[in-house]
Design an enzyme around this catalytic site. Structure first.
Site, short mmCIF file in Angstrom:
data_model
loop_
_atom_site.label_atom_id
_atom_site.label_comp_id
_atom_site.label_asym_id
_atom_site.label_seq_id
_atom_site.Cartn_x
_atom_site.Cartn_y
_atom_site.Cartn_z
N HIS A 1 -3.21 -3.77 -2.09
CA HIS A 1 -2.30 -5.54 -3.08
C HIS A 1 -3.84 -6.11 -3.93
O HIS A 1 -4.96 -5.86 -3.33
CB HIS A 1 -2.04 -5.73 -1.62
CG HIS A 1 -1.33 -5.98 -1.04
ND1 HIS A 1 -0.28 -6.12 0.04
CD2 HIS A 1 -0.70 -4.37 -0.47
CE1 HIS A 1 0.67 -5.81 0.95
NE2 HIS A 1 0.41 -4.35 0.12
N GLU B 1 -4.88 -9.22 -3.66
CA GLU B 1 -5.89 -9.42 -2.42
C GLU B 1 -7.23 -8.52 -2.33
O GLU B 1 -7.79 -8.92 -2.54
CB GLU B 1 -5.28 -10.76 -2.01
CG GLU B 1 -4.33 -11.53 -2.12
CD GLU B 1 -2.67 -10.90 -2.21
OE1 GLU B 1 -1.63 -11.80 -1.65
OE2 GLU B 1 -2.72 -9.31 -2.48
N CYS C 1 0.86 -11.80 1.95
CA CYS C 1 1.46 -10.66 3.19
C CYS C 1 0.09 -10.99 4.14
O CYS C 1 -1.15 -11.46 4.16
CB CYS C 1 1.94 -9.33 3.34
SG CYS C 1 0.44 -8.89 2.89
#
Length: 180
Positions: free
Chosen positions: A71, A73, A101
């Site tokens: 992801h 991040e 998330c």
């Protein structure tokens, strides 16, 4: 002549400067998301900033790396830690185009990021309060400030365009089938 409240003025000025900084760095996160779009990845982008300097960048690379954890991040946290030669990102702000998330929110806590600024809420998997709240009152007792909604429509629009394009490429109009 009206008196100027110096403390109120300073607070208002600081808030205005912070809002301008948030917009500037969110624009960079949007550029990262656009890179993901071009690579046919879900367009989420992230930048991490400390003391006014970008120390980490990332965009989704799940398909390219064949890694469910790739992801934006997570990748940005990795590049920021490398830049500082330290996994502790105390005092850093993470800018991301979509609310993190739960997995990413956990990584944000573990890396000690101090602030999260996100664009659009994630109504399916949002880990900063929309679906589940991993950040507030976390078990690690780490305070993390969260600001959402910076360029929310633009961030959501990029996601919508991406999924619309993917459906068109697959020959799927996105229309729900008629029930008999």
């Amino acid at each position: 002549m009206a008196e100027i409240n110096t403390e109120e003025f300073q607070l208002e000025l600081a808030a205005r400067l912070l809002a301008e900084e948030d917009q500037r760095f969110m624009r960079m996160a949007i550029r990262e998301a656009e890179k993901a779009f071009e690579e046919k990845e879900i367009p989420i982008g992230c930048v991490i900033v400390k003391d006014g300097v970008v120390i980490g960048r990332g965009h989704n690379q799940i398909e390219m790396l064949k890694d469910a954890t790739a992801h934006a991040e997570i990748l940005a946290i990795g590049t920021a830690a490398s830049a500082l030669s330290n996994w502790r990102l105390d005092g850093a702000t993470l800018y991301v185009t979509l609310e993190p998330c739960p997995m990413c929110a956990g990584a944000i806590l573990n890396s000690r990021v101090s602030r999260i600024v996100y664009g659009s809420k994630d109504t399916r998997f949002g880990g900063c309060g929309t679906t589940i709240d991993v950040i507030t009152d976390n078990a690690l007792k780490r305070p993390v400030a969260v600001t959402g909604g910076i360029f929310a429509e633009e961030c959501l629009g990029l996601l919508k365009r991406f999924f619309q394009q993917m459906r068109l490429e697959k020959g799927d109009s996105g229309a729900k089938p008629q029930q008999s």
